[in-house]
Design a protein around this motif. Structure first.
Motif, PDB file in Angstrom:
ATOM      1  N   ASP A   1     -32.443 -24.929 -25.077  1.00 20.25           N
ATOM      2  CA  ASP A   1     -32.384 -25.563 -24.434  1.00 20.25           C
ATOM      3  C   ASP A   1     -31.229 -25.588 -23.609  1.00 20.25           C
ATOM      4  OD1 ASP A   1     -33.111 -28.575 -25.942  1.00 20.25           O
ATOM      5  OD2 ASP A   1     -31.899 -27.958 -27.846  1.00 20.25           O
ATOM      6  N   CYS A   2     -31.344 -26.063 -22.521  1.00 24.23           N
ATOM      7  CA  CYS A   2     -30.428 -25.675 -21.250  1.00 24.23           C
ATOM      8  C   CYS A   2     -29.322 -26.819 -21.587  1.00 24.23           C
ATOM      9  CB  CYS A   2     -31.129 -25.159 -20.160  1.00 24.23           C
ATOM     10  SG  CYS A   2     -30.218 -24.801 -19.071  1.00 24.23           S
ATOM     11  N   PHE A   3     -28.137 -26.428 -20.767  1.00 23.72           N
ATOM     12  CA  PHE A   3     -26.699 -27.137 -20.729  1.00 23.72           C
ATOM     13  C   PHE A   3     -25.659 -26.464 -20.512  1.00 23.72           C
ATOM     14  CE2 PHE A   3     -26.326 -24.703 -25.187  1.00 23.72           C
ATOM     15  CZ  PHE A   3     -24.964 -24.168 -25.537  1.00 23.72           C
ATOM     16  N   ALA A   4     -24.839 -27.043 -19.695  1.00 23.04           N
ATOM     17  CA  ALA A   4     -23.679 -26.477 -18.507  1.00 23.04           C
ATOM     18  C   ALA A   4     -22.136 -26.845 -19.999  1.00 23.04           C
ATOM     19  CB  ALA A   4     -23.813 -27.762 -17.164  1.00 23.04           C
ATOM     20  N   ARG A   5     -21.667 -25.606 -18.805  1.00 30.05           N
ATOM     21  CA  ARG A   5     -20.714 -25.406 -19.507  1.00 30.05           C
ATOM     22  C   ARG A   5     -19.248 -25.456 -18.495  1.00 30.05           C
ATOM     23  NH1 ARG A   5     -21.717 -27.601 -23.601  1.00 30.05           N
ATOM     24  NH2 ARG A   5     -21.662 -27.574 -25.243  1.00 30.05           N
ATOM     25  N   TYR A   6     -18.332 -25.214 -18.406  1.00 28.89           N
ATOM     26  CA  TYR A   6     -17.441 -24.791 -17.328  1.00 28.89           C
ATOM     27  C   TYR A   6     -16.176 -24.540 -18.065  1.00 28.89           C
ATOM     28  CZ  TYR A   6     -19.545 -28.711 -15.566  1.00 28.89           C
ATOM     29  OH  TYR A   6     -21.635 -29.832 -15.131  1.00 28.89           O
ATOM     30  N   ARG A   7     -15.406 -24.141 -17.469  1.00 31.06           N
ATOM     31  CA  ARG A   7     -14.426 -22.327 -17.304  1.00 31.06           C
ATOM     32  C   ARG A   7     -13.550 -22.434 -15.898  1.00 31.06           C
ATOM     33  NH1 ARG A   7     -16.335 -16.968 -18.576  1.00 31.06           N
ATOM     34  NH2 ARG A   7     -16.640 -17.887 -20.913  1.00 31.06           N
ATOM     35  N   THR A   8     -12.301 -22.674 -16.167  1.00 30.95           N
ATOM     36  CA  THR A   8     -11.038 -22.509 -15.251  1.00 30.95           C
ATOM     37  C   THR A   8     -11.820 -21.069 -14.480  1.00 30.95           C
ATOM     38  OG1 THR A   8      -9.735 -21.565 -16.713  1.00 30.95           O
ATOM     39  CG2 THR A   8      -9.704 -24.038 -16.574  1.00 30.95           C
ATOM     40  N   VAL A   9     -11.670 -21.327 -13.341  1.00 28.89           N
ATOM     41  CA  VAL A   9     -11.462 -20.037 -12.135  1.00 28.89           C
ATOM     42  C   VAL A   9     -10.399 -19.489 -12.553  1.00 28.89           C
ATOM     43  CG1 VAL A   9     -11.024 -19.460  -9.939  1.00 28.89           C
ATOM     44  CG2 VAL A   9     -12.639 -21.865 -10.373  1.00 28.89           C
TER      45      VAL A   9
ATOM     46  N   GLY B   1      -9.970 -17.716 -15.477  1.00 29.63           N
ATOM     47  CA  GLY B   1      -9.595 -18.296 -16.989  1.00 29.63           C
ATOM     48  C   GLY B   1     -10.112 -16.793 -17.300  1.00 29.63           C
ATOM     49  N   GLY B   2     -11.255 -16.357 -17.101  1.00 25.86           N
ATOM     50  CA  GLY B   2     -11.759 -15.063 -17.982  1.00 25.86           C
ATOM     51  C   GLY B   2     -12.650 -15.167 -19.062  1.00 25.86           C
ATOM     52  N   LYS B   3     -13.181 -14.375 -20.372  1.00 21.90           N
ATOM     53  CA  LYS B   3     -13.415 -15.152 -21.032  1.00 21.90           C
ATOM     54  C   LYS B   3     -12.866 -15.093 -22.920  1.00 21.90           C
ATOM     55  CE  LYS B   3     -16.495 -10.712 -20.241  1.00 21.90           C
ATOM     56  NZ  LYS B   3     -17.667  -9.451 -20.859  1.00 21.90           N
ATOM     57  N   ASP B   4     -11.841 -14.994 -22.339  1.00 22.51           N
ATOM     58  CA  ASP B   4     -10.764 -16.018 -23.587  1.00 22.51           C
ATOM     59  C   ASP B   4     -10.100 -16.947 -24.047  1.00 22.51           C
ATOM     60  OD1 ASP B   4     -10.356 -13.258 -24.808  1.00 22.51           O
ATOM     61  OD2 ASP B   4      -9.251 -12.736 -23.683  1.00 22.51           O
ATOM     62  N   VAL B   5     -10.919 -17.498 -22.298  1.00 24.15           N
ATOM     63  CA  VAL B   5     -10.431 -18.883 -21.908  1.00 24.15           C
ATOM     64  C   VAL B   5     -11.657 -20.171 -22.737  1.00 24.15           C
ATOM     65  CG1 VAL B   5     -10.130 -21.346 -20.071  1.00 24.15           C
ATOM     66  CG2 VAL B   5      -8.910 -18.683 -20.433  1.00 24.15           C
ATOM     67  N   PRO B   6     -11.280 -21.128 -23.706  1.00 17.28           N
ATOM     68  CA  PRO B   6     -12.713 -22.083 -23.510  1.00 17.28           C
ATOM     69  C   PRO B   6     -13.138 -22.478 -23.055  1.00 17.28           C
ATOM     70  CG  PRO B   6     -10.237 -22.396 -24.363  1.00 17.28           C
ATOM     71  CD  PRO B   6      -9.677 -21.327 -23.747  1.00 17.28           C
ATOM     72  N   LEU B   7     -14.651 -22.804 -22.904  1.00 19.25           N
ATOM     73  CA  LEU B   7     -15.281 -23.629 -22.370  1.00 19.25           C
ATOM     74  C   LEU B   7     -15.604 -24.771 -22.269  1.00 19.25           C
ATOM     75  CD1 LEU B   7     -18.580 -21.057 -22.412  1.00 19.25           C
ATOM     76  CD2 LEU B   7     -17.157 -20.980 -20.637  1.00 19.25           C
TER      77      LEU B   7
ATOM     78  N   VAL C   1     -12.721 -27.615  -6.002  1.00 16.76           N
ATOM     79  CA  VAL C   1     -11.478 -28.791  -6.223  1.00 16.76           C
ATOM     80  C   VAL C   1     -10.900 -28.690  -7.724  1.00 16.76           C
ATOM     81  CG1 VAL C   1      -9.933 -31.399  -6.138  1.00 16.76           C
ATOM     82  CG2 VAL C   1     -12.215 -30.363  -4.036  1.00 16.76           C
ATOM     83  N   MET C   2     -11.302 -29.181  -8.733  1.00 14.78           N
ATOM     84  CA  MET C   2     -10.955 -29.549 -10.005  1.00 14.78           C
ATOM     85  C   MET C   2     -10.372 -27.518 -10.483  1.00 14.78           C
ATOM     86  SD  MET C   2     -11.413 -32.521 -10.616  1.00 14.78           S
ATOM     87  CE  MET C   2     -10.960 -31.597 -12.630  1.00 14.78           C
ATOM     88  N   GLY C   3     -10.793 -27.192  -9.983  1.00 13.43           N
ATOM     89  CA  GLY C   3     -10.453 -25.259 -10.339  1.00 13.43           C
ATOM     90  C   GLY C   3     -11.102 -25.326 -11.693  1.00 13.43           C
ATOM     91  N   TYR C   4     -12.685 -25.070 -11.345  1.00 16.51           N
ATOM     92  CA  TYR C   4     -13.347 -25.081 -12.404  1.00 16.51           C
ATOM     93  C   TYR C   4     -14.902 -24.343 -11.518  1.00 16.51           C
ATOM     94  CZ  TYR C   4     -11.584 -27.254 -16.162  1.00 16.51           C
ATOM     95  OH  TYR C   4      -9.994 -27.334 -17.787  1.00 16.51           O
ATOM     96  N   VAL C   5     -15.460 -23.114 -12.792  1.00 18.34           N
ATOM     97  CA  VAL C   5     -16.565 -22.863 -12.173  1.00 18.34           C
ATOM     98  C   VAL C   5     -18.075 -23.338 -12.974  1.00 18.34           C
ATOM     99  CG1 VAL C   5     -15.985 -20.702 -11.108  1.00 18.34           C
ATOM    100  CG2 VAL C   5     -15.950 -20.542 -13.470  1.00 18.34           C
TER     101      VAL C   5
END
Length: 130
Positions: free
Chosen positions: A40-48, A50-56, A107-111
């Motif tokens: 399955d394919c799904f999206a997750r978002y990370r703050t711009v 934020g690096g690998k340690d920031v939770p998705l 605008v939301m500050g995410y990727v």
């Protein structure tokens, strides 16, 4: 399990070249390819930044953050006007008719990250519920 990329491609109806390109990251897998492979394919978002340690966060959490920001401004049109966004595209995202645009993500500050997960398989001999 198929033995090689040629046989696997034949089993799922794609060329071995397509299989190779997907496995080597030169091509994105189609929904049909993922389905045949049991993923399955799904999206997750990370703050711009934020690096690998920031939770998705998941899609629902991102949606909730967008709604909260709109309420803070007072209206969808006001939010879009202040941030230079197309109100129609944001509305389609909120109504689950389209995914978030790159501008809304900015605008939301995410990727957006695309994640893949193997579907759980039933143990051999286990009956499938009807």
């Amino acid at each position: 399990m198929a033995g090689n990329q040629v046989r696997y491609g034949e089993q799922i109806g794609v060329s071995h070249t397509t299989v190779s390109q997907i496995l080597n990251g030169r091509r994105l897998p189609s929904a049909a390819f993922l389905d045949a492979a049991g993923f399955d394919c799904f999206a997750r978002y990370r703050t711009v930044g934020g690096g690998k340690d920031v939770p998705l966060i998941n899609s629902f959490q991102f949606f909730t953050q967008v709604e909260t920001r709109i309420r803070t401004v007072g209206s969808l049109r006001g939010f879009c006007r202040v941030n230079g966004l197309n109100a129609s595209s944001v509305s389609k995202f909120l109504n689950d008719e389209a995914r978030a645009t790159d501008d809304l993500l900015r605008v939301m500050g995410y990727v957006r990250l695309t994640c893949y997960r193997r579907r759980p398989t039933k143990p051999a001999g286990e009956a499938v519920a009807a």
